[in-house]
Design an enzyme around this catalytic site. Structure first.
Site, PDB file in Angstrom:
ATOM      1  N   PRO A   1       0.707  -1.169  -0.149  1.00 44.74           N
ATOM      2  CA  PRO A   1      -0.483  -0.184  -0.051  1.00 44.74           C
ATOM      3  C   PRO A   1       0.732   1.131  -0.019  1.00 44.74           C
ATOM      4  CG  PRO A   1      -0.576  -1.114   1.922  1.00 44.74           C
ATOM      5  CD  PRO A   1       0.368  -2.079   1.113  1.00 44.74           C
ATOM      6  N   ASN A   2       0.421   2.098  -0.725  1.00 46.48           N
ATOM      7  CA  ASN A   2       0.937   3.888  -0.795  1.00 46.48           C
ATOM      8  C   ASN A   2       2.142   4.104  -1.868  1.00 46.48           C
ATOM      9  OD1 ASN A   2      -0.672   4.747   0.689  1.00 46.48           O
ATOM     10  ND2 ASN A   2      -0.342   3.514   2.841  1.00 46.48           N
TER      11      ASN A   2
ATOM     12  N   ARG B   1       4.917  10.860  -2.784  1.00 49.46           N
ATOM     13  CA  ARG B   1       4.613  10.666  -1.484  1.00 49.46           C
ATOM     14  C   ARG B   1       6.210  10.724  -0.184  1.00 49.46           C
ATOM     15  NH1 ARG B   1       4.254   4.654   1.202  1.00 49.46           N
ATOM     16  NH2 ARG B   1       3.954   5.327   2.874  1.00 49.46           N
TER      17      ARG B   1
ATOM     18  N   TYR C   1      10.805   8.881   1.457  1.00 52.34           N
ATOM     19  CA  TYR C   1      10.850   7.300   0.377  1.00 52.34           C
ATOM     20  C   TYR C   1      11.643   8.384  -1.076  1.00 52.34           C
ATOM     21  CZ  TYR C   1       7.511   5.704   3.323  1.00 52.34           C
ATOM     22  OH  TYR C   1       7.378   5.488   4.913  1.00 52.34           O
TER      23      TYR C   1
ATOM     24  N   ASN D   1       8.043  -5.405  -0.439  1.00 52.83           N
ATOM     25  CA  ASN D   1       8.111  -4.456  -0.124  1.00 52.83           C
ATOM     26  C   ASN D   1       6.533  -4.105   0.203  1.00 52.83           C
ATOM     27  OD1 ASN D   1       7.627  -1.637   1.284  1.00 52.83           O
ATOM     28  ND2 ASN D   1       8.760  -0.334   0.544  1.00 52.83           N
TER      29      ASN D   1
ATOM     30  N   ALA E   1       3.081  -0.841   5.294  1.00 51.83           N
ATOM     31  CA  ALA E   1       2.387  -0.658   7.018  1.00 51.83           C
ATOM     32  C   ALA E   1       2.122  -2.606   7.155  1.00 51.83           C
ATOM     33  CB  ALA E   1       1.322   0.370   6.897  1.00 51.83           C
TER      34      ALA E   1
ATOM     35  N   GLU F   1      11.983  -9.783   2.564  1.00 50.58           N
ATOM     36  CA  GLU F   1      12.225  -8.356   3.256  1.00 50.58           C
ATOM     37  C   GLU F   1      12.330  -6.934   2.653  1.00 50.58           C
ATOM     38  OE1 GLU F   1      10.179  -8.260   7.505  1.00 50.58           O
ATOM     39  OE2 GLU F   1      10.444  -6.170   7.372  1.00 50.58           O
TER      40      GLU F   1
ATOM     41  N   HIS G   1      12.402  -2.414   2.816  1.00 51.41           N
ATOM     42  CA  HIS G   1      12.066  -1.390   3.107  1.00 51.41           C
ATOM     43  C   HIS G   1      13.036  -0.247   2.667  1.00 51.41           C
ATOM     44  CE1 HIS G   1       8.970  -2.740   5.582  1.00 51.41           C
ATOM     45  NE2 HIS G   1      10.450  -4.166   6.277  1.00 51.41           N
ATOM     46  N   ILE G   2      12.557   1.252   2.005  1.00 49.27           N
ATOM     47  CA  ILE G   2      13.162   2.039   1.438  1.00 49.27           C
ATOM     48  C   ILE G   2      13.758   3.041   2.537  1.00 49.27           C
ATOM     49  CG2 ILE G   2      12.692   4.185   0.032  1.00 49.27           C
ATOM     50  CD1 ILE G   2      10.689   2.849  -1.343  1.00 49.27           C
TER      51      ILE G   2
ATOM     52  N   ARG H   1      12.481   5.296  12.552  1.00 45.70           N
ATOM     53  CA  ARG H   1      11.704   5.792  12.323  1.00 45.70           C
ATOM     54  C   ARG H   1      10.803   5.580  13.940  1.00 45.70           C
ATOM     55  NH1 ARG H   1       9.378   5.326   7.109  1.00 45.70           N
ATOM     56  NH2 ARG H   1       7.716   6.935   8.012  1.00 45.70           N
TER      57      ARG H   1
ATOM     58  N   ARG I   1       6.834   0.864  13.754  1.00 44.17           N
ATOM     59  CA  ARG I   1       7.503   0.412  12.463  1.00 44.17           C
ATOM     60  C   ARG I   1       8.832  -0.453  12.844  1.00 44.17           C
ATOM     61  NH1 ARG I   1       5.352   4.139   8.463  1.00 44.17           N
ATOM     62  NH2 ARG I   1       4.531   5.898   8.900  1.00 44.17           N
TER      63      ARG I   1
HETATM   64  C1  DQA Z   1       8.301   1.151   3.719  1.00 44.88           C
HETATM   65  C2  DQA Z   1       8.382   1.620   5.634  1.00 44.88           C
HETATM   66  C3  DQA Z   1       6.439   1.244   6.345  1.00 44.88           C
HETATM   67  O1  DQA Z   1       6.343   1.258   7.924  1.00 44.88           O
HETATM   68  C4  DQA Z   1       5.658   1.876   5.781  1.00 44.88           C
HETATM   69  O2  DQA Z   1       4.460   2.299   5.955  1.00 44.88           O
HETATM   70  C5  DQA Z   1       5.457   2.407   4.219  1.00 44.88           C
HETATM   71  C6  DQA Z   1       6.926   1.695   3.349  1.00 44.88           C
HETATM   72  C7  DQA Z   1       9.915   1.203   3.726  1.00 44.88           C
HETATM   73  O3  DQA Z   1       9.432   1.241   2.153  1.00 44.88           O
HETATM   74  O4  DQA Z   1      10.605   2.376   3.883  1.00 44.88           O
HETATM   75  O5  DQA Z   1       4.900   2.247   3.152  1.00 44.88           O
HETATM   76  O6  DQA Z   1       7.709   0.305   3.790  1.00 44.88           O
END
Ligand code: DQA
Length: 142
Positions: free
Chosen positions: A10-11, A18, A23, A74, A77, A98, A100-101, A107, A111
């Protein structure tokens, strides 16, 4: 040709737009072009969904494909909330990395915990978009 699948949750369709301070400015489409030209001998497939069930359906549909080297996930959330995605990863045969950017550990506390880390082959976080490349390379060396 060796195949690798990137799944974004998501997102992450809004990458480049964003919260660029967290990011970055690159869209996923632009970054995918960079990755594909860097690794012309690999087929780098891409799937994005904002829906938990669609991510699970995708994991199921590719998860027993012997021709797929691995999934770079990725989960956005959902990483921090989804026992259902963790169960899907545990259920399939294809390895999942797994990604994460951002450095999620630097953070907010919410998270810091991942529901999926324990069922993934490994975790890469905090290298910006390069986190995807590092995850792909971890699949290449095996
Ligand atoms: C994320 C980190 C997550 O906490 C966040 O909700 C994201 C992006 C990252 O790529 O850093 O949507 O997965």
């Amino acid at each position: 040709m060796t195949r690798i699948l990137i799944i974004n949750g998501p997102n992450l369709n809004l990458l480049g737009v964003r919260e660029p301070g967290i990011y970055g400015n690159s869209s996923m489409e632009t970054y995918l072009e960079t990755l594909r030209s860097r690794y012309p001998d690999y087929s780098i497939e891409y799937f994005q969904s904002n829906h938990e069930g669609e991510i699970i359906d995708k994991l199921h549909s590719v998860g027993f494909d012997d021709g797929l080297e691995g999934v770079v996930l990725n989960a956005g959330a959902y990483t921090h909330t989804s026992l259902a995605i963790a169960d899907a990863i545990a259920a399939i045969k294809v390895p999942v990395i797994e990604v994460h950017i951002s450095n999620v550990h630097a953070r907010e506390e919410v998270r810091h915990h991942s529901m999926i880390s324990s069922v993934c082959r490994g975790v890469i976080a905090g290298f910006g978009m390069d986190s995807y490349r590092l995850a792909i390379e971890s699949l290449m060396v095996r």
